[in-house]
Design a protein around this motif. Sequence first.
Motif, short mmCIF file in Angstrom:
data_model
loop_
_atom_site.label_atom_id
_atom_site.label_comp_id
_atom_site.label_asym_id
_atom_site.label_seq_id
_atom_site.Cartn_x
_atom_site.Cartn_y
_atom_site.Cartn_z
N ILE A 1 0.82 -1.22 0.00
CA ILE A 1 0.00 0.00 0.00
C ILE A 1 0.85 1.26 0.00
N GLY A 2 0.59 2.12 -0.97
CA GLY A 2 1.16 3.45 -0.97
C GLY A 2 0.15 4.42 -0.40
N LEU A 3 0.60 5.37 0.40
CA LEU A 3 -0.31 6.29 1.09
C LEU A 3 0.04 7.74 0.78
N ILE A 4 -0.98 8.51 0.44
CA ILE A 4 -0.83 9.95 0.30
C ILE A 4 -1.70 10.57 1.38
N PHE A 5 -1.06 11.17 2.39
CA PHE A 5 -1.78 11.71 3.53
C PHE A 5 -2.20 13.16 3.26
N GLN A 6 -3.34 13.52 3.83
CA GLN A 6 -3.83 14.88 3.70
C GLN A 6 -2.87 15.88 4.35
N ALA A 7 -2.17 15.44 5.41
CA ALA A 7 -1.25 16.31 6.13
C ALA A 7 0.20 16.13 5.67
N PHE A 8 0.41 15.43 4.54
CA PHE A 8 1.71 15.20 3.93
C PHE A 8 2.60 14.23 4.72
N ASN A 9 2.78 14.48 6.05
CA ASN A 9 3.65 13.64 6.90
C ASN A 9 5.08 13.56 6.38
N LEU A 10 5.62 14.70 5.94
CA LEU A 10 7.01 14.76 5.53
C LEU A 10 7.90 14.96 6.76
N ILE A 11 9.12 14.42 6.70
CA ILE A 11 10.08 14.58 7.79
C ILE A 11 10.78 15.92 7.59
N PRO A 12 10.66 16.86 8.54
CA PRO A 12 11.16 18.23 8.32
C PRO A 12 12.67 18.34 8.14
N GLN B 1 4.97 20.49 -1.37
CA GLN B 1 4.98 19.44 -0.35
C GLN B 1 4.01 18.32 -0.72
N GLN B 2 2.85 18.70 -1.24
CA GLN B 2 1.86 17.71 -1.65
C GLN B 2 2.43 16.81 -2.75
N ARG B 3 3.13 17.41 -3.72
CA ARG B 3 3.68 16.62 -4.82
C ARG B 3 4.84 15.72 -4.37
N VAL B 4 5.58 16.17 -3.35
CA VAL B 4 6.61 15.30 -2.76
C VAL B 4 5.93 14.09 -2.11
N ALA B 5 4.83 14.31 -1.41
CA ALA B 5 4.10 13.22 -0.78
C ALA B 5 3.56 12.24 -1.82
N VAL B 6 3.12 12.77 -2.95
CA VAL B 6 2.63 11.91 -4.04
C VAL B 6 3.78 11.09 -4.62
N ALA B 7 4.92 11.75 -4.85
CA ALA B 7 6.08 11.03 -5.39
C ALA B 7 6.53 9.93 -4.45
N ARG B 8 6.50 10.20 -3.15
CA ARG B 8 6.89 9.19 -2.15
C ARG B 8 5.99 7.96 -2.26
N ALA B 9 4.70 8.18 -2.41
CA ALA B 9 3.76 7.06 -2.50
C ALA B 9 3.94 6.28 -3.80
N LEU B 10 4.24 6.99 -4.89
CA LEU B 10 4.39 6.34 -6.19
C LEU B 10 5.75 5.70 -6.37
#
Length: 225
Positions: free
Chosen positions: A86-97, A147-156
């Motif tokens: 499962i790949g997940l794209i979170f509404q809050a991004f959940n990126l490590i700062p 940030q949203q697109r980074v989260a999408v790339a992480r999931a993909l």
Amino acid sequence: MFITIENVYKTYKTGASEVHALNGVSLQIEKGEHVAIMGKSGSGKSTLLHVLAGLTRFDSGSITIDGNSVGAMSDAALTRFRREKIGLIFQAFNLIPTLTAEENILLPLIAGGKKDIDKDRLEMLLTRLEIADRRSHRPDALSGGEQQRVAVARALMSPTDILLADEPTGNLDSANSMKLCQILKELCKDQGRTLLVVTHENEVAAFADRVITLKDGKIEQSVNN
């Protein structure tokens, strides 16, 4: 059937009151299908995604994904299952700062012990999502849309069978929302991934094969596009 949800209930207790987030949801999803989940705030959309991913335990019913019973897994087994399936794209991004955009994208693979990174895939995602020039920036130096697109790339980036996205276009303007939807659809179709998108936008739901509408924790309707 690739995903089978049968009579699933989930209740949250808030003080003395109870919120029936899922109230007997039953749903079947084919492998490679693109499904949009819609409904008003509080209808159970995000809860459905969370129980599918095993991030939240449901109270009763059953969820089976590719022959695996989600409810029967231990927490450790669920963690492994998410990493592999499962790949997940979170509404809050959940990126490590403290990590750069590229490091955030690769983190799930590295955390899972993968040593051979598909660099061609990384470059393709950075280019398609228009964040190649932001790869060395940390989250606080990125806009909300970036940030949203980074989260999408992480999931993909992870080769999973399923992608679950919670309001993936919530921080994008309409033009970039449509562009992102097209990218998600194309990449998931190319790889045979099953895609479930929680959204409140009709324009986003229009990209799906089927639209599921929730109301008060129940499926109100299911319509093929």
